[in-house]
Scaffold this motif. Structure first.
Motif, PDB file in Angstrom:
ATOM      1  N   UNK A   1       0.842  -1.209   0.000  1.00  0.00           N
ATOM      2  CA  UNK A   1       0.000   0.000   0.000  1.00  0.00           C
ATOM      3  C   UNK A   1       0.874   1.254   0.000  1.00  0.00           C
ATOM      4  N   UNK A   2       1.963   1.206   0.758  1.00  0.00           N
ATOM      5  CA  UNK A   2       2.898   2.339   0.833  1.00  0.00           C
ATOM      6  C   UNK A   2       3.533   2.595  -0.534  1.00  0.00           C
ATOM      7  N   UNK A   3       3.959   1.520  -1.205  1.00  0.00           N
ATOM      8  CA  UNK A   3       4.570   1.625  -2.538  1.00  0.00           C
ATOM      9  C   UNK A   3       3.572   2.210  -3.536  1.00  0.00           C
ATOM     10  N   UNK A   4       2.339   1.683  -3.517  1.00  0.00           N
ATOM     11  CA  UNK A   4       1.316   2.156  -4.464  1.00  0.00           C
ATOM     12  C   UNK A   4       1.019   3.636  -4.258  1.00  0.00           C
ATOM     13  N   UNK A   5       1.027   4.090  -2.993  1.00  0.00           N
ATOM     14  CA  UNK A   5       0.758   5.498  -2.713  1.00  0.00           C
ATOM     15  C   UNK A   5       1.798   6.421  -3.317  1.00  0.00           C
ATOM     16  N   UNK A   6       3.056   6.059  -3.168  1.00  0.00           N
ATOM     17  CA  UNK A   6       4.120   6.907  -3.742  1.00  0.00           C
ATOM     18  C   UNK A   6       4.032   6.932  -5.260  1.00  0.00           C
ATOM     19  N   UNK A   7       3.676   5.810  -5.867  1.00  0.00           N
ATOM     20  CA  UNK A   7       3.601   5.769  -7.335  1.00  0.00           C
ATOM     21  C   UNK A   7       2.426   6.597  -7.840  1.00  0.00           C
TER      22      UNK A   7
ATOM     23  N   UNK B   1      -5.888  14.273   0.922  1.00  0.00           N
ATOM     24  CA  UNK B   1      -4.851  13.327   1.316  1.00  0.00           C
ATOM     25  C   UNK B   1      -3.535  13.640   0.636  1.00  0.00           C
ATOM     26  N   UNK B   2      -2.849  12.590   0.188  1.00  0.00           N
ATOM     27  CA  UNK B   2      -1.549  12.803  -0.451  1.00  0.00           C
ATOM     28  C   UNK B   2      -1.655  12.574  -1.951  1.00  0.00           C
ATOM     29  N   UNK B   3      -0.613  12.956  -2.635  1.00  0.00           N
ATOM     30  CA  UNK B   3      -0.554  12.741  -4.078  1.00  0.00           C
ATOM     31  C   UNK B   3       0.794  12.095  -4.408  1.00  0.00           C
ATOM     32  N   UNK B   4       0.741  11.125  -5.320  1.00  0.00           N
ATOM     33  CA  UNK B   4       1.947  10.391  -5.687  1.00  0.00           C
ATOM     34  C   UNK B   4       2.631  10.996  -6.909  1.00  0.00           C
ATOM     35  N   UNK B   5       3.667  10.314  -7.369  1.00  0.00           N
ATOM     36  CA  UNK B   5       4.486  10.830  -8.472  1.00  0.00           C
ATOM     37  C   UNK B   5       3.690  10.912  -9.774  1.00  0.00           C
ATOM     38  N   UNK B   6       2.882   9.887 -10.063  1.00  0.00           N
ATOM     39  CA  UNK B   6       2.125   9.826 -11.326  1.00  0.00           C
ATOM     40  C   UNK B   6       0.651   9.595 -11.010  1.00  0.00           C
TER      41      UNK B   6
ATOM     42  N   UNK C   1      -2.205   9.928 -12.330  1.00  0.00           N
ATOM     43  CA  UNK C   1      -3.186   9.339 -13.255  1.00  0.00           C
ATOM     44  C   UNK C   1      -2.743   7.989 -13.787  1.00  0.00           C
ATOM     45  N   UNK C   2      -1.602   7.484 -13.319  1.00  0.00           N
ATOM     46  CA  UNK C   2      -1.211   6.113 -13.683  1.00  0.00           C
ATOM     47  C   UNK C   2      -2.094   5.146 -12.900  1.00  0.00           C
ATOM     48  N   UNK C   3      -2.146   3.895 -13.353  1.00  0.00           N
ATOM     49  CA  UNK C   3      -2.885   2.892 -12.572  1.00  0.00           C
ATOM     50  C   UNK C   3      -1.909   1.874 -12.000  1.00  0.00           C
ATOM     51  N   UNK C   4      -2.111   1.552 -10.715  1.00  0.00           N
ATOM     52  CA  UNK C   4      -1.278   0.525 -10.066  1.00  0.00           C
ATOM     53  C   UNK C   4      -2.082  -0.769 -10.007  1.00  0.00           C
ATOM     54  N   UNK C   5      -1.415  -1.848 -10.358  1.00  0.00           N
ATOM     55  CA  UNK C   5      -2.053  -3.169 -10.411  1.00  0.00           C
ATOM     56  C   UNK C   5      -1.378  -4.072  -9.382  1.00  0.00           C
ATOM     57  N   UNK C   6      -2.041  -4.311  -8.237  1.00  0.00           N
ATOM     58  CA  UNK C   6      -1.399  -5.062  -7.158  1.00  0.00           C
ATOM     59  C   UNK C   6      -1.269  -6.549  -7.470  1.00  0.00           C
TER      60      UNK C   6
ATOM     61  N   UNK D   1      13.162   0.309  -1.083  1.00  0.00           N
ATOM     62  CA  UNK D   1      11.795   0.084  -1.579  1.00  0.00           C
ATOM     63  C   UNK D   1      11.117   1.392  -1.924  1.00  0.00           C
ATOM     64  N   UNK D   2      11.228   2.349  -1.001  1.00  0.00           N
ATOM     65  CA  UNK D   2      10.556   3.642  -1.163  1.00  0.00           C
ATOM     66  C   UNK D   2      11.163   4.420  -2.338  1.00  0.00           C
ATOM     67  N   UNK D   3      12.493   4.314  -2.484  1.00  0.00           N
ATOM     68  CA  UNK D   3      13.171   4.981  -3.610  1.00  0.00           C
ATOM     69  C   UNK D   3      12.685   4.405  -4.938  1.00  0.00           C
ATOM     70  N   UNK D   4      12.504   3.095  -4.965  1.00  0.00           N
ATOM     71  CA  UNK D   4      12.091   2.406  -6.196  1.00  0.00           C
ATOM     72  C   UNK D   4      10.717   2.877  -6.656  1.00  0.00           C
ATOM     73  N   UNK D   5       9.796   3.090  -5.707  1.00  0.00           N
ATOM     74  CA  UNK D   5       8.456   3.535  -6.113  1.00  0.00           C
ATOM     75  C   UNK D   5       8.493   4.940  -6.731  1.00  0.00           C
TER      76      UNK D   5
END
Length: 386
Positions: free
Chosen positions: A175-181, A189-194, A196-201, A327-331
């Motif tokens: 969930x933390x990774x998806x939020x940053x992406x 709330x917060x906003x991630x890097x992209x 309007x991208x979609x994350x697929x868990x 991990x956080x850097x990778x997202x």
């Protein structure tokens, strides 16, 4: 994929011995291993025997078929390993892999843009690109589907640990990774890097943040077949795995960008697998001072550094947590690649890695700043126009 022709060289009794052993009462004591075949005809034969065998016994849990790399994962005893026809089979361990995050602590919600997202200059790019229609497969612990910051961002995924159920996160890391992406809740709330991208868990990791290589291979397979543009791999291990390398190479050859974390051991000359494979973008972590974070692995194998210390992002039950790790850097990098791909669709993994490396900002406090640097989204967008 490589096809080896030739007559089948494995006799039926050897195949049945492996299958019977894997489904016997002693199987839990046996070590899980990945079995690959020198000859494609042997793989086909094993597949046939397994499908017949599985109809008679409940072999589905013990034996995992890995079609993406033409292999099987199953428990193999030391005795059987010693007796296996080594010239026809490649047998390697199916080790467990861990997510790349260290301490985390609950955090109060910070409205708006987390420091890492600002640091890589993602907000300056949003007038040009927001990652629209780019699909990011996140092979991790799942996701909190009810998190208000992620509701707009989550696409179809898969639960490899419990087929038929949604990939719900029972750890928090995914969930933390998806939020940053791709978090997208700027007002509340917060906003991630992209955004309007979609994350697929893709849930391959259990509640302890642990997964078998075979589950990761199945996750990569799902990502490639489901049309993911990017795969985020915020995990790693110390040992080389031919099976994982084959899966990563197949994804790379299919045009999928694989972003992987380097590990949190503070090593100066070594990083974890799969980040160490050249077919991935290997990510190290920086802190707010734009220096390499003390925990981050570093050195010549790193392709780029990105914010990874004290990163605030989404957590279970709609909450927020601050975490540190490669991990956080990778997202952050996966999100940046999504911004780039939405702006310039069709870039290959090789081209994207070249753009990232051309656009890096030199780090503070490094003796050789030219070798590697920190992610910078605006410089990436400029570099691709050159």
């Amino acid at each position: 994929m490589i096809r080896h022709g030739g007559e089948p060289t494995l006799d039926r009794s050897a195949i049945l011995r492996l299958l019977h052993s894997a489904t016997s009462l002693d199987a839990p004591a046996a070590k899980r291993r990945i079995v690959r075949f020198r000859h494609y005809s042997d793989y086909e034969r094993f597949l046939l025997e397994w499908s017949n065998f599985g109809a008679e016994e409940d072999a589905s849990d013990a034996v995992r078929h890995l079609p993406f790399i033409e292999a099987f994962s199953l428990p193999v005893t030391a005795e059987l390993l010693a007796a296996a026809p080594a010239h026809d089979l490649w047998i390697e361990n199916d080790p467990q892999v861990s997510v790349h995050a260290i301490v985390h602590k609950p955090a109060s919600r910070e409205k708006g843009i987390p420091w890492g997202v600002s640091e890589i200059k993602a907000p300056l790019a949003w007038s040009t690109t927001t990652g629209h229609r780019v699909k990011v497969g996140v092979i991790d612990t799942g996701v909190d589907f009810s998190h208000p910051d992620l509701k707009q961002s989550i696409g179809r995924g898969i639960n490899l640990l419990n087929r038929g159920t949604l990939p719900h996160d029972d750890n928090g890391h995914g969930t933390h990774i998806c939020g940053t992406i791709a978090a997208a809740n700027q007002l509340h709330g917060m906003i991630g890097v992209a955004p309007r991208a979609s994350v697929h868990p893709v849930k391959a990791f259990d509640h302890n943040g642990s997964a078998f290589v075979s589950d990761i291979v199945l996750g990569i397979d799902w990502c490639v077949r489901s049309g993911m543009n990017i795969i985020n791999m915020s995990f790693g291990m110390k040992t080389r795995s031919k099976s994982l390398l084959t899966a990563v190479t197949n994804a790379f050859n299919a045009g999928v960008i694989v972003v992987a974390s380097s590990g949190n051991d503070g090593k100066r000359k070594s990083i974890d697998y799969p980040a160490r494979y050249p077919q991935t973008i290997a990510v190290g972590a920086t802190n707010k001072l734009r220096r390499i974070a003390p925990f981050s692995n570093r050195g010549m194998y790193i392709d780029v550094y990105a914010p990874g210390e004290k990163i605030l992002s989404s957590w279970l039950r709609g909450k927020y947590n601050e975490m540190s790790g490669t991990s956080m850097a990778t997202s952050h990098v996966s999100g940046a690649v999504a911004l780039l791909l939405a702006h310039r669709p069709g870039l290959t993994p090789t081209e994207i890695k070249a753009v990232i490396k051309r656009a890096m900002l030199p780090l503070r406090g490094t003796k050789a700043p030219r070798l590697t640097g920190e992610l910078d989204v605006m410089r990436m967008l400029q570099a691709v126009e050159r």
